[in-house]
Design a protein around this motif. Sequence first.
Motif, PDB file in Angstrom:
ATOM      1  N   GLY A 203       0.797  -1.171  -0.051  1.00  0.00           N
ATOM      2  CA  GLY A 203       0.097   0.073  -0.200  1.00  0.00           C
ATOM      3  C   GLY A 203       0.946   1.244  -0.074  1.00  0.00           C
ATOM      4  O   GLY A 203       0.615   2.201  -0.737  1.00  0.00           O
ATOM      5  N   LEU A 204       1.965   1.144   0.837  1.00  0.00           N
ATOM      6  CA  LEU A 204       2.921   2.473   0.848  1.00  0.00           C
ATOM      7  C   LEU A 204       3.770   2.625  -0.499  1.00  0.00           C
ATOM      8  O   LEU A 204       3.609   3.825  -0.722  1.00  0.00           O
ATOM      9  CB  LEU A 204       3.781   1.926   1.728  1.00  0.00           C
ATOM     10  N   ALA A 205       3.589   1.727  -1.071  1.00  0.00           N
ATOM     11  CA  ALA A 205       4.672   1.756  -2.410  1.00  0.00           C
ATOM     12  C   ALA A 205       3.575   2.667  -3.656  1.00  0.00           C
ATOM     13  O   ALA A 205       3.882   3.254  -4.099  1.00  0.00           O
ATOM     14  CB  ALA A 205       4.957   0.431  -3.067  1.00  0.00           C
ATOM     15  N   LEU A 206       2.237   1.994  -3.346  1.00  0.00           N
ATOM     16  CA  LEU A 206       1.323   2.756  -4.189  1.00  0.00           C
ATOM     17  C   LEU A 206       1.117   4.247  -3.561  1.00  0.00           C
ATOM     18  O   LEU A 206       1.071   5.243  -4.649  1.00  0.00           O
ATOM     19  CB  LEU A 206       0.010   1.805  -4.100  1.00  0.00           C
TER      20      LEU A 206
ATOM     21  N   LEU B 220       3.265   5.986  -2.281  1.00  0.00           N
ATOM     22  CA  LEU B 220       4.261   6.964  -2.353  1.00  0.00           C
ATOM     23  C   LEU B 220       4.653   7.197  -3.834  1.00  0.00           C
ATOM     24  O   LEU B 220       4.576   8.488  -4.291  1.00  0.00           O
ATOM     25  CB  LEU B 220       5.931   5.963  -2.232  1.00  0.00           C
ATOM     26  N   GLY B 221       4.051   6.116  -4.769  1.00  0.00           N
ATOM     27  CA  GLY B 221       4.104   6.495  -6.357  1.00  0.00           C
ATOM     28  C   GLY B 221       3.093   7.891  -6.557  1.00  0.00           C
ATOM     29  O   GLY B 221       3.365   8.631  -7.297  1.00  0.00           O
ATOM     30  N   THR B 222       1.879   7.483  -5.954  1.00  0.00           N
ATOM     31  CA  THR B 222       0.872   8.566  -6.212  1.00  0.00           C
ATOM     32  C   THR B 222       1.408   9.931  -5.630  1.00  0.00           C
ATOM     33  O   THR B 222       1.203  10.873  -6.307  1.00  0.00           O
ATOM     34  CB  THR B 222      -0.691   8.425  -5.369  1.00  0.00           C
ATOM     35  N   THR B 223       1.886   9.920  -4.676  1.00  0.00           N
ATOM     36  CA  THR B 223       2.470  11.484  -4.063  1.00  0.00           C
ATOM     37  C   THR B 223       3.425  11.728  -4.982  1.00  0.00           C
ATOM     38  O   THR B 223       3.442  13.113  -5.239  1.00  0.00           O
ATOM     39  CB  THR B 223       2.881  11.190  -2.625  1.00  0.00           C
ATOM     40  N   LEU B 224       4.293  10.969  -5.116  1.00  0.00           N
ATOM     41  CA  LEU B 224       5.419  11.510  -6.250  1.00  0.00           C
ATOM     42  C   LEU B 224       4.819  12.176  -7.531  1.00  0.00           C
ATOM     43  O   LEU B 224       5.225  13.121  -7.817  1.00  0.00           O
ATOM     44  CB  LEU B 224       6.355  10.394  -6.333  1.00  0.00           C
ATOM     45  N   LEU B 225       3.782  11.360  -8.025  1.00  0.00           N
ATOM     46  CA  LEU B 225       3.331  11.567  -9.336  1.00  0.00           C
ATOM     47  C   LEU B 225       2.517  12.830  -9.094  1.00  0.00           C
ATOM     48  O   LEU B 225       2.500  13.994 -10.143  1.00  0.00           O
ATOM     49  CB  LEU B 225       2.482  10.633  -9.819  1.00  0.00           C
ATOM     50  N   MET B 226       1.613  13.091  -7.962  1.00  0.00           N
ATOM     51  CA  MET B 226       1.083  14.261  -7.970  1.00  0.00           C
ATOM     52  C   MET B 226       1.760  15.564  -7.872  1.00  0.00           C
ATOM     53  O   MET B 226       1.525  16.411  -8.404  1.00  0.00           O
ATOM     54  CB  MET B 226       0.010  14.244  -6.749  1.00  0.00           C
TER      55      MET B 226
ATOM     56  N   SER C  19      -6.599   2.736  -0.190  1.00  0.00           N
ATOM     57  CA  SER C  19      -5.855   2.843   0.925  1.00  0.00           C
ATOM     58  C   SER C  19      -4.616   3.562   0.373  1.00  0.00           C
ATOM     59  O   SER C  19      -4.296   4.895   0.729  1.00  0.00           O
ATOM     60  CB  SER C  19      -5.632   2.034   1.847  1.00  0.00           C
ATOM     61  N   GLY C  20      -3.890   2.984  -0.473  1.00  0.00           N
ATOM     62  CA  GLY C  20      -2.893   3.343  -1.030  1.00  0.00           C
ATOM     63  C   GLY C  20      -2.774   4.754  -2.065  1.00  0.00           C
ATOM     64  O   GLY C  20      -2.249   5.842  -1.690  1.00  0.00           O
ATOM     65  N   VAL C  21      -3.701   4.674  -2.963  1.00  0.00           N
ATOM     66  CA  VAL C  21      -4.152   5.852  -3.781  1.00  0.00           C
ATOM     67  C   VAL C  21      -4.826   7.140  -2.822  1.00  0.00           C
ATOM     68  O   VAL C  21      -4.213   8.404  -2.878  1.00  0.00           O
ATOM     69  CB  VAL C  21      -4.859   5.556  -4.800  1.00  0.00           C
ATOM     70  N   GLY C  22      -5.353   6.487  -2.011  1.00  0.00           N
ATOM     71  CA  GLY C  22      -5.933   7.595  -1.068  1.00  0.00           C
ATOM     72  C   GLY C  22      -4.887   8.470  -0.292  1.00  0.00           C
ATOM     73  O   GLY C  22      -5.008   9.503  -0.476  1.00  0.00           O
ATOM     74  N   ALA C  23      -4.181   7.506   0.577  1.00  0.00           N
ATOM     75  CA  ALA C  23      -3.215   8.227   1.317  1.00  0.00           C
ATOM     76  C   ALA C  23      -2.264   8.819   0.384  1.00  0.00           C
ATOM     77  O   ALA C  23      -1.776  10.127   0.604  1.00  0.00           O
ATOM     78  CB  ALA C  23      -2.626   7.292   2.223  1.00  0.00           C
ATOM     79  N   GLY C  24      -1.935   8.394  -0.806  1.00  0.00           N
ATOM     80  CA  GLY C  24      -0.969   9.063  -1.569  1.00  0.00           C
ATOM     81  C   GLY C  24      -1.411  10.404  -2.081  1.00  0.00           C
ATOM     82  O   GLY C  24      -0.648  11.522  -2.148  1.00  0.00           O
ATOM     83  N   SER C  25      -2.561  10.474  -2.594  1.00  0.00           N
ATOM     84  CA  SER C  25      -3.081  11.601  -3.039  1.00  0.00           C
ATOM     85  C   SER C  25      -3.338  12.636  -1.736  1.00  0.00           C
ATOM     86  O   SER C  25      -2.907  14.180  -2.199  1.00  0.00           O
ATOM     87  CB  SER C  25      -4.451  11.517  -3.589  1.00  0.00           C
TER      88      SER C  25
END
Lengths: 227, 406
Positions: free
Chosen positions: B23-26, B28-34, B324-330
């Motif tokens: 979930g964290l990997a997802l 982080l990826g989302t955060t980075l991309l955003m 959860s991953g995309v949510g937290a990441g965004s």
Amino acid sequence: MEVAKLTDVTRVYRIGEVQTRALNGVSLTIGNGEFTSLVGPSGSGKTTLLQLIGCLDRPSSGSVVINGQETTNLNRNQRADLRKGTIGFVFQFFALIPTLTAYENVEMPLLLNGRTPAQRKQRAMELLEAVDLKDRAHHRPDQLSGGQQQRVAVARALSTNPTMILADEPTANLDTSNGEQVMEIMKKLNKETGVTFVFATHDPRVIKYASRVVTLRDGVIEKDEIK
Amino acid sequence: MMNYFKMAYRNLGRHRRRSILSGLALALGTTLLMFIAAFFTGEMRSSMETTLRLNTGHIQVQNADYDPDKLSVAWEYLIENPDQTAAQIGSLDPVHVATPRLAASGIVSVRDESAGAQIMGIVPESEANDPYRDGIVSGEFLAADDREGILIGLPLADSLNLKAGDSINLLINTSDGDVDEQQFTIRGIFTTGTSAWDKGIVFLPLAKAQTFARAENHASMIFVLLKDREQADEVAAAIQGEGIKVKTWTEMNELLVMVEDFSNAYLAVINLIVLGVTATVIVNTLLMSVFERTREIGVLSAIGMKGRQVIALFLAEAFLLAVSGVGAGSLAGWALSAYFAKVGVYFGDLGIGAEMLLEDRIYTYLTLDSAITLIVTAFLITILASLYPARMASRMEPVEALRGAQ
Ligand SMILES: Nc1ncnc2c1ncn2[C@@H]1O[C@H](COP(=O)(O)OP(=O)(O)OP(=O)(O)O)[C@@H](O)[C@H]1O
Ligand SMILES: [Mg+2]
């Protein structure tokens, strides 16, 4: 009335070049309400035969008729459909879903059969009571003893009111008293509800409960005695 | 429905650390991309805005033969009676401000140091010069009748060690091809926050610039700012005259428009790469659980679970991970973008030319559009990738599944 009728069934396993004839022309009829034991030395084909009766597998040749329905040509999903209403399973290694509580494990087949929550609750509790585990309903499998787990498995196998329950060495991983308790419960349910039981076993203490003993050797039926 | 999610949730809980990590990997990826998306958008917006505000304006009216790269004030490149034309254009409704400017090349020298500079003659009171008026850091802005005053940028002042009130020498290439020289007093020092621009330009009042360059009553351009830059084509069509050409901001900034398109494509590629990696992590997690749960899948199948129900079970796990991953990441990406939208990221003078001006500090700018696109893409890629392990689980024959784990 017969619940299962196998005619001239063979099952050949192929691994590379090697062929194993696990069953070699077996014909067997299981009548309604039987309490039958499949016995025979290791490798004689007991598990293979149970899997064919249970529609978990398909024969290499011959025919398997369950409750009057020919099953040899059913696909994976059709076989799943047939199993879920009519056949219950109890496996040697208990085989409960570890993330679900005893109650939820018993409830699972009911869920797959589309019963309402009220129906599920009533039936699951009734069955847990029948196997004397009402007070353990909300325990996970790892919080239950082997014997308790196997009783949950029996309750689960019974939940959808199947016509037949197939048990593969249900007592092999249990000590004597737990094994006998499970057998007592199965026998009691067989008497009270008339559900057919077929079980494979090595265990002489189990064989004594059977009303019919079918002996296999090298993939053929060697003896078929009614007690 | 509920039951799939309940089971999925518990299954994820069986290997809590592994689930959290994927979930964290997802996330982080989302955060980075955003953040990258916000950064790119911020950069492009800033670049476009700065370049238009300082360099090209929204529209320029020039002599038909004018070449902005030459900075020449030779007669054939200039327009006549610019005040009159500017006033006419300024009276058009969509026009915010129109003002004549004379651009010549020159050299600033003081003591034994010198630097090349663009000499820009401006009408000081025009609102088009607000970026310089508002950017005065010492001294004061020019007055229209000033004949000795000059305005220079902060980076130039720093590099030549100059302050307001100091004198400098200015060389200019005049309209007749000569070079003229004169001493000026620094009236003020300005900054627009864009070093690449500020370091190479000095301002004189238009009248003085015209005399100095021997280009009386001529200008290089009418610099036009519109109320809404999308109206540039209409306004340009309304301006006509002999021997002139009208350039809109899109024509003058082809490079910038191209870079913007390119950066969108670039962003899409980065998205696919990063999301591809996170999807691999998710697929890997699910594959591991398919293998670990071979027997369990066999049991479920034996008690009547069908293939598509097995798929649903695994997709529910992927769904929970994705939510959860995309949510937290965004959330994190949004917070990060909001923070740097306030504070900015300092890059200094990136040394890009006047065609693509960048402020020294880049402020992130997250659009709802790019956020939604990213969230939806990340989500879809995760779910689509999970179809593979899910289908694999659903195709297991119950016997093999049961035997496999014995
Ligand atoms: N999937 C398989 N692939 C190849 N050979 C198999 C497979 N399953 C069973 N066999 C072979 O088929 C024969 C019958 O096996 P089966 O499992 O039915 O015996 P069993 O009577 O249940 O034995 P046990 O008492 O040890 O459980 C054995 O020789 C076994 O090696
Ligand atoms: Mg066996």
